[in-house]
Scaffold this active site. Structure first.
Site, PDB file in Angstrom:
ATOM      1  CE1 TYR A   1      -3.784   2.312   0.123  1.00  0.00           C
ATOM      2  CE2 TYR A   1      -2.514   3.462   1.804  1.00  0.00           C
ATOM      3  CZ  TYR A   1      -3.566   3.427   0.916  1.00  0.00           C
ATOM      4  OH  TYR A   1      -4.402   4.522   0.793  1.00  0.00           O
TER       5      TYR A   1
ATOM      6  CG  ASP B   1       5.786   3.832   1.289  1.00  0.00           C
ATOM      7  OD1 ASP B   1       5.943   4.600   2.263  1.00  0.00           O
ATOM      8  OD2 ASP B   1       4.706   3.710   0.685  1.00  0.00           O
TER       9      ASP B   1
ATOM     10  CE  LYS C   1       0.473   5.874   7.824  1.00  0.00           C
ATOM     11  NZ  LYS C   1      -0.950   5.754   7.686  1.00  0.00           N
TER      12      LYS C   1
END
Ligand code: PMP
Length: 411
Positions: free
Chosen positions: A125, A222, A249
């Site tokens: 993702y 990522d 985040k």
């Protein structure tokens, strides 16, 4: 007025769950019920809710203005913090989300390689833009060692995206041999997060580095979720050297954020006023409120704090593995992030997760909600520095009870 009642798909639940406010390790719902929060906004709240230093920094900055239409000193400070923690990175460009970060990283890779195609892993993702909305959680991805790209509803990206198997190094090498010369980048999470907190197999990332050098594509790591580990990401823990890193985040201290970090020779392609550069804008990129929150949050998350939190996560995970195995459950993860699976053996890729008993996992999650613990419906649980040992003990006890209740022979 809001489709499905949610602004992000993964928060849809039946019955619906609406938050009122957060306090440290607790999330309180609109009915006034407080639960120990193990979701932490899907890994982005490293100190839980409303950490006093972060609240103070946000309030102080809000009083000085929330967006300037001009760069500020705070961006330089947060970029410095990131560059100091990621060896191999010399420059940072901020975005408002991890989605925008992976979108930009791929643009940089495409520009540097003059190639269009990219590859990602099945189950990976990387946000909600078209190139990566491919084979996120496919129902049927074709042969295991040759996954076929499956586009999400409404995405056309699969025309330009190849898909790799996360648990099969040999197959990855074979596919790269065939198509690697066409790829601008391979985009990979060192631990697949959304798919179920599964760390990459030993050797996979080293192999990707080697393949990137051999076939001339960029390795984009990522670390939107995994930057928390060791305080410098899994690349620091595992000694991986990506070309570009995407972040998000925790670096925004709970406010919207994303970033791309990399060496000057690649990142400089973003610098105006050079000709043939990559254009990249965004009204709220690097906004002072996010930067102030990120700086305060990360200042309270130094390497030692990160190591302590990871060690607590490791201990919790092995305790849970031991306790839950008798009820046919397994636990995967790394450090402070983990996922409980309704599968007797720990899944290694999305296909293993798909084969697990997701109905039981949801019953476990809702049983835990009733007992005062908030986990993601897919079984994800994430520690913050606000959790006490008591919270972890209580969670273990509650999980064991719900696991027993939902065990196939009983349920
Ligand atoms: N990459 C990874 C590894 C992620 O986990 C996420 C979000 N969960 C993203 C990218 C996208 O980030 P955002 O939701 O901020 O767009």
């Amino acid at each position: 007025m809001i489709p499905g009642g949610v602004s992000r798909d993964q928060l849809y639940t039946d019955p619906p769950f609406f938050a009122s406010h957060g306090e440290g390790a607790y999330l309180v719902d609109v009915g006034g019920v407080g639960r120990v929060d193990f979701v932490n906004n899907y890994t982005s709240l490293i100190h839980g809710h409303a950490h006093p230093q972060t609240v103070e920094a946000i309030a102080r900055q809000a009083a000085r203005g929330t967006a300037y239409g001009a760069p500020s000193e705070l961006e330089r400070q947060l970029a410095r913090m990131i560059v100091d923690r990621l060896s191999g990175s010399e420059m940072v460009r901020f975005t408002n989300s991890g989605t925008e970060a992976t979108m930009l990283a791929l643009q940089i890779a495409r520009s540097a390689t003059r190639r269009k195609r990219i590859a990602k892993f099945e189950g990976g993702y990387h946000g909600s833009h078209e190139l990566v909305r491919v084979s996120i959680k496919p129902e049927d991805g074709g042969p295991r060692s040759r996954p076929q790209p499956v586009a999400e509803e409404g995405a056309e990206g699969f025309d330009l995206t190849d898909v790799l198997p996360f648990d099969d190094l040999t197959a990855v090498e074979a596919i790269a041999r065939q198509h690697g010369e066409q790829w601008a980048a391979v985009l990979v999470e060192p631990m697949q997060g959304s798919a179920g907190m599964m760390p990459a197999r030993q050797g996979l990332l080293e192999k990707l580095r080697e393949l990137a050098d051999r076939h001339g594509f960029m390795l984009v790591l990522d670390e939107v979720m995994t930057f928390r580990h060791g305080g410098h990401g899994l690349q620091g823990e595992w000694n991986i050297r990506p070309d570009l890193t995407t972040l998000g985040k925790i670096i925004g201290g709970g406010l919207p954020v994303g970033a791309v970090a990399g060496p000057e020779k690649l990142m400089d392609s973003l610098a105006p006023p050079k000709p043939h550069r990559i254009q990249h804008s965004g009204t709220f990129n690097g906004n002072p409120l996010t930067m102030a929150a990120g700086l305060a949050t990360m200042a309270a998350y130094d390497e030692q704090t990160a190591r302590d939190l990871d060690a607590r996560g490791d201990r919790l995970r092995s305790r849970l593995q031991e306790t839950l195995a008798q009820f046919g459950l397994s636990v995967t993860g790394w450090g402070s992030m983990m996922n409980v699976h309704a599968a007797p053996t720990p899944p290694q890729c999305w296909r293993d997760v798909r084969a697990s008993d997701s109905g039981r996992m949801h019953r476990i999650q809702s049983g835990l909600m009733d007992r005062g613990f908030f986990l993601a419906p897919r079984g994800m649980l994430v520690l913050s520095t606000a959790h006490t040992e008591e919270h972890l003990d209580q969670l273990e006890e509650a999980l064991a009870a719900v696991a027993e209740q939902t065990a196939p022979s009983v349920a």
